[in-house]
Motif scaffolding. Structure first.
Motif, PDB file in Angstrom:
ATOM      1  N   ASP A 273       2.966 -58.208 -21.729  1.00  0.00           N
ATOM      2  CA  ASP A 273       3.691 -58.305 -20.512  1.00  0.00           C
ATOM      3  C   ASP A 273       2.750 -57.141 -20.098  1.00  0.00           C
ATOM      4  O   ASP A 273       2.530 -57.085 -18.774  1.00  0.00           O
ATOM      5  CB  ASP A 273       5.067 -57.181 -21.259  1.00  0.00           C
ATOM      6  CG  ASP A 273       5.937 -57.653 -21.621  1.00  0.00           C
ATOM      7  OD1 ASP A 273       6.173 -59.166 -21.247  1.00  0.00           O
ATOM      8  OD2 ASP A 273       7.717 -57.362 -21.815  1.00  0.00           O
TER       9      ASP A 273
ATOM     10  N   LEU B 298       2.862 -55.399 -16.797  1.00  0.00           N
ATOM     11  CA  LEU B 298       3.881 -54.401 -16.431  1.00  0.00           C
ATOM     12  C   LEU B 298       2.933 -53.263 -16.560  1.00  0.00           C
ATOM     13  O   LEU B 298       2.180 -53.720 -17.638  1.00  0.00           O
ATOM     14  CB  LEU B 298       4.979 -54.630 -17.236  1.00  0.00           C
ATOM     15  CG  LEU B 298       6.367 -54.954 -17.560  1.00  0.00           C
ATOM     16  CD1 LEU B 298       5.924 -56.518 -16.556  1.00  0.00           C
ATOM     17  CD2 LEU B 298       7.159 -55.495 -18.343  1.00  0.00           C
TER      18      LEU B 298
ATOM     19  N   ARG C 222       4.639 -49.343 -16.861  1.00  0.00           N
ATOM     20  CA  ARG C 222       5.470 -47.988 -17.124  1.00  0.00           C
ATOM     21  C   ARG C 222       6.030 -48.397 -18.939  1.00  0.00           C
ATOM     22  O   ARG C 222       6.823 -49.546 -19.134  1.00  0.00           O
ATOM     23  CB  ARG C 222       5.938 -47.847 -15.474  1.00  0.00           C
ATOM     24  CG  ARG C 222       5.553 -47.440 -14.447  1.00  0.00           C
ATOM     25  CD  ARG C 222       5.731 -47.232 -14.127  1.00  0.00           C
ATOM     26  NE  ARG C 222       4.542 -46.726 -12.593  1.00  0.00           N
ATOM     27  CZ  ARG C 222       5.001 -46.072 -11.557  1.00  0.00           C
ATOM     28  NH1 ARG C 222       6.230 -46.132 -10.886  1.00  0.00           N
ATOM     29  NH2 ARG C 222       3.749 -46.203 -11.216  1.00  0.00           N
TER      30      ARG C 222
ATOM     31  N   ASP D 148       9.265 -47.689 -19.389  1.00  0.00           N
ATOM     32  CA  ASP D 148      10.936 -48.128 -19.269  1.00  0.00           C
ATOM     33  C   ASP D 148      10.374 -49.788 -18.648  1.00  0.00           C
ATOM     34  O   ASP D 148      11.447 -50.504 -18.807  1.00  0.00           O
ATOM     35  CB  ASP D 148      11.229 -47.445 -18.008  1.00  0.00           C
ATOM     36  CG  ASP D 148      11.704 -46.142 -17.958  1.00  0.00           C
ATOM     37  OD1 ASP D 148      12.023 -45.762 -19.548  1.00  0.00           O
ATOM     38  OD2 ASP D 148      12.454 -45.382 -17.256  1.00  0.00           O
ATOM     39  N   GLU D 149       9.522 -50.075 -17.421  1.00  0.00           N
ATOM     40  CA  GLU D 149       9.086 -51.825 -17.579  1.00  0.00           C
ATOM     41  C   GLU D 149       9.248 -52.635 -18.615  1.00  0.00           C
ATOM     42  O   GLU D 149       9.991 -53.196 -19.335  1.00  0.00           O
ATOM     43  CB  GLU D 149       8.491 -51.939 -16.980  1.00  0.00           C
ATOM     44  CG  GLU D 149       8.348 -51.788 -15.788  1.00  0.00           C
ATOM     45  CD  GLU D 149       6.819 -51.727 -15.056  1.00  0.00           C
ATOM     46  OE1 GLU D 149       6.503 -51.603 -13.561  1.00  0.00           O
ATOM     47  OE2 GLU D 149       5.525 -51.393 -15.012  1.00  0.00           O
TER      48      GLU D 149
ATOM     49  N   ARG E  49      10.210 -51.311 -21.717  1.00  0.00           N
ATOM     50  CA  ARG E  49      11.868 -51.439 -22.942  1.00  0.00           C
ATOM     51  C   ARG E  49      12.238 -52.269 -22.061  1.00  0.00           C
ATOM     52  O   ARG E  49      13.069 -52.636 -22.507  1.00  0.00           O
ATOM     53  CB  ARG E  49      12.013 -49.724 -22.575  1.00  0.00           C
ATOM     54  CG  ARG E  49      12.934 -49.693 -23.622  1.00  0.00           C
ATOM     55  CD  ARG E  49      13.004 -47.779 -24.003  1.00  0.00           C
ATOM     56  NE  ARG E  49      14.767 -47.640 -24.547  1.00  0.00           N
ATOM     57  CZ  ARG E  49      15.622 -47.564 -24.513  1.00  0.00           C
ATOM     58  NH1 ARG E  49      16.038 -47.357 -23.357  1.00  0.00           N
ATOM     59  NH2 ARG E  49      17.014 -47.107 -24.944  1.00  0.00           N
ATOM     60  N   LYS E  50      12.979 -52.346 -20.503  1.00  0.00           N
ATOM     61  CA  LYS E  50      13.757 -53.101 -20.178  1.00  0.00           C
ATOM     62  C   LYS E  50      13.289 -54.239 -20.397  1.00  0.00           C
ATOM     63  O   LYS E  50      13.865 -55.387 -20.871  1.00  0.00           O
ATOM     64  CB  LYS E  50      13.589 -53.051 -19.141  1.00  0.00           C
ATOM     65  CG  LYS E  50      14.853 -53.987 -18.363  1.00  0.00           C
ATOM     66  CD  LYS E  50      14.950 -53.577 -16.973  1.00  0.00           C
ATOM     67  CE  LYS E  50      15.608 -54.526 -16.165  1.00  0.00           C
ATOM     68  NZ  LYS E  50      15.541 -54.810 -14.599  1.00  0.00           N
ATOM     69  N   SER E  51      11.686 -55.287 -20.616  1.00  0.00           N
ATOM     70  CA  SER E  51      11.778 -56.329 -20.747  1.00  0.00           C
ATOM     71  C   SER E  51      11.062 -56.811 -21.722  1.00  0.00           C
ATOM     72  O   SER E  51      12.467 -57.933 -22.066  1.00  0.00           O
ATOM     73  CB  SER E  51       9.991 -56.213 -20.522  1.00  0.00           C
ATOM     74  OG  SER E  51       9.339 -58.250 -20.341  1.00  0.00           O
TER      75      SER E  51
ATOM     76  N   GLY F  52      13.664 -55.046 -24.447  1.00  0.00           N
ATOM     77  CA  GLY F  52      14.758 -54.812 -25.155  1.00  0.00           C
ATOM     78  C   GLY F  52      13.971 -54.034 -26.573  1.00  0.00           C
ATOM     79  O   GLY F  52      15.230 -54.087 -27.646  1.00  0.00           O
TER      80      GLY F  52
ATOM     81  N   PRO G  88      12.917 -47.085 -28.467  1.00  0.00           N
ATOM     82  CA  PRO G  88      11.957 -46.276 -27.669  1.00  0.00           C
ATOM     83  C   PRO G  88      11.018 -45.751 -28.268  1.00  0.00           C
ATOM     84  O   PRO G  88       9.962 -45.752 -28.289  1.00  0.00           O
ATOM     85  CB  PRO G  88      13.002 -45.225 -26.862  1.00  0.00           C
ATOM     86  CG  PRO G  88      14.330 -45.383 -26.246  1.00  0.00           C
ATOM     87  CD  PRO G  88      14.941 -46.496 -27.355  1.00  0.00           C
TER      88      PRO G  88
END
Length: 142
Positions: A28, A33, A35, A37-38, A40-42, A44, A47
């Motif tokens: 990623d 990517l 960040r 949050d990026e 984490r979203k990509s 799943g 944290p």
């Protein structure tokens, strides 16, 4: 057994990036990517796991943490030279996967400038031979 103490560089590398999350974070990062949050979203990913993997990749100098906001304090993770040099490893891994695990719809990778699908080949610099077409010999340190 501590893989990072092994004389085999493959074992040493596996100690660092031998889990799926680290490999996918590097994939990623190469896709742009940076960040938390990026990622984490990509991915799943939980944290806590992401925090640990980013810390390890940063400690081992594949990623570099850079502050992009002071209020609130926020960091991004960018590839270092070592991280950038990992891209051919990802593509070799992907080529193997396409050949042996590629049934159904799979992600494809294209050269952004030429528009052609990337079909990586690993070559021995000294002989010019494609890796895997000639026998190998493994020599352990003395």
């Amino acid at each position: 057994m501590n893989l990072s103490d092994q004389p085999c560089v493959i074992a040493r590398c596996l100690a660092l990036v031998g889990d799926a999350w680290s490999i996918l974070i590097l994939r990623d990062a190469h896709a742009g990517l940076t960040r938390f949050d990026e990622f984490r979203k990509s991915l799943g990913i939980a944290p806590t796991i992401l925090t640990r993997r980013l810390a390890t990749l940063t400690d081992e100098r594949l990623l570099e943490k850079r502050r992009y906001s002071e209020r609130p304090p926020r960091d991004e993770y960018v590839l270092t030279a070592a991280g950038e040099d990992f891209l051919p490893v990802l593509f070799a891994f992907g080529a193997w996967g396409r050949k042996y695990r590629g049934g159904g719809d799979v992600t494809r990778f294209f050269d952004a400038e030429a528009g052609t699908e990337i079909d990586p080949v690993t070559i021995d610099r000294a002989t010019g031979a494609t890796i895997g077409t000639r026998p190998i010999r493994i020599v352990a340190p003395e």
